[in-house]
Design an enzyme around this catalytic site. Structure first.
Site, PDB file in Angstrom:
ATOM      1  N   GLU A   9      15.846   1.202  -1.970  1.00  0.00           N
ATOM      2  CA  GLU A   9      16.477   0.908  -3.295  1.00  0.00           C
ATOM      3  C   GLU A   9      15.720   0.500  -4.368  1.00  0.00           C
ATOM      4  OE1 GLU A   9      20.443   1.149  -2.387  1.00  0.00           O
ATOM      5  OE2 GLU A   9      20.771   2.216  -0.948  1.00  0.00           O
TER       6      GLU A   9
ATOM      7  N   ASN B 101       2.022   7.527   0.185  1.00  0.00           N
ATOM      8  CA  ASN B 101       2.177   9.218  -0.576  1.00  0.00           C
ATOM      9  C   ASN B 101       2.480   9.033  -2.044  1.00  0.00           C
ATOM     10  OD1 ASN B 101       2.750  11.555  -1.563  1.00  0.00           O
ATOM     11  ND2 ASN B 101       3.321  12.462   0.150  1.00  0.00           N
ATOM     12  N   PRO B 102       1.733   8.900  -3.184  1.00  0.00           N
ATOM     13  CA  PRO B 102       2.173   7.937  -4.457  1.00  0.00           C
ATOM     14  C   PRO B 102       3.151   8.863  -4.745  1.00  0.00           C
ATOM     15  CG  PRO B 102       0.198   8.355  -4.099  1.00  0.00           C
ATOM     16  CD  PRO B 102       0.399   8.870  -2.510  1.00  0.00           C
TER      17      PRO B 102
ATOM     18  N   THR C 122       5.952  10.977  -3.477  1.00  0.00           N
ATOM     19  CA  THR C 122       7.022  10.349  -2.802  1.00  0.00           C
ATOM     20  C   THR C 122       7.486   9.466  -3.478  1.00  0.00           C
ATOM     21  OG1 THR C 122       6.116  12.002  -0.829  1.00  0.00           O
ATOM     22  CG2 THR C 122       8.150  10.806  -0.670  1.00  0.00           C
TER      23      THR C 122
ATOM     24  N   GLN D 194      10.634   9.202  -5.087  1.00  0.00           N
ATOM     25  CA  GLN D 194      12.232   7.730  -4.577  1.00  0.00           C
ATOM     26  C   GLN D 194      12.332   7.004  -6.064  1.00  0.00           C
ATOM     27  OE1 GLN D 194      12.913   7.781  -1.494  1.00  0.00           O
ATOM     28  NE2 GLN D 194      14.610   5.383  -1.969  1.00  0.00           N
TER      29      GLN D 194
ATOM     30  N   GLY E 295       8.847  -1.676   2.348  1.00  0.00           N
ATOM     31  CA  GLY E 295       9.538  -0.148   2.246  1.00  0.00           C
ATOM     32  C   GLY E 295      10.050  -0.348   0.557  1.00  0.00           C
TER      33      GLY E 295
ATOM     34  N   ARG F 152       0.767  -1.296   0.139  1.00  0.00           N
ATOM     35  CA  ARG F 152      -0.117   0.657   0.449  1.00  0.00           C
ATOM     36  C   ARG F 152       1.241   0.954   0.098  1.00  0.00           C
ATOM     37  NH1 ARG F 152      -3.741   2.275   5.159  1.00  0.00           N
ATOM     38  NH2 ARG F 152      -4.701   3.912   3.951  1.00  0.00           N
ATOM     39  N   ILE F 153       0.750   2.131  -0.891  1.00  0.00           N
ATOM     40  CA  ILE F 153       1.442   3.370  -1.359  1.00  0.00           C
ATOM     41  C   ILE F 153       0.454   4.523  -0.641  1.00  0.00           C
ATOM     42  CG2 ILE F 153       2.699   5.053  -2.784  1.00  0.00           C
ATOM     43  CD1 ILE F 153       3.558   1.883  -2.659  1.00  0.00           C
TER      44      ILE F 153
END
Length: 142
Positions: free
Chosen positions: A109, A37-38, A40, A44, A106, A34-35
């Protein structure tokens, strides 16, 4: 499953005579729970893909004995605005309530993971040469 997943794709142009490599487009699709803040999350992931472009084509630590030949950003190559193509990060819905109550995973990276391989594969398709060391240079494809 507790892991986030992604797939990256690169469109690369290699000049037939000079071997100049230009990445025309990078696209990545990412499933990361679940995202919250799309905007952000996309930033990233886009930043990670640009970092991967630098890793694939530019970044290299040069040693002369025990001394660094490129110890600062004046000597160390990183992507600039002219090097960065159209970059698109797509978020794939991936609800996963087994990870935690909110289904959060998360990103970390995740955006960089597949970019080197995507660029190297695109260069292989353009030139027929399979390159397995980074950074990929003009002399590798010419």
């Amino acid at each position: 499953m507790a892991w986030a997943f992604g797939a990256q794709f690169a469109e690369v142009h290699v000049h037939a005579e000079t071997g100049e490599i230009r990445v025309a487009r990078l696209t990545g699709a990412f499933a990361a729970g679940r995202i919250l803040n799309p905007l952000t999350a996309k930033s990233q992931l886009t930043g990670g893909m640009i970092w991967g472009l630098g890793s694939a084509l530019l970044e290299e630590t040069v040693l002369d004995g025990a001394a660094y030949r490129n110890p600062d950003l004046a000597e160390y190559l990183v992507p600039t605005a002219a090097d960065v193509p159209e970059v698109e990060a797509l978020l794939v819905p991936d609800p996963d309530d087994q990870v935690d109550a909110l289904g959060l995973k998360g990103l970390g990276e995740l955006g960089i993971i597949g970019v080197n391989a995507a660029i190297a594969n695109a260069i292989h398709h353009a030139t027929g040469r399979r390159i397995r060391s980074l950074p990929i240079r003009l002399e590798d494809v010419a």
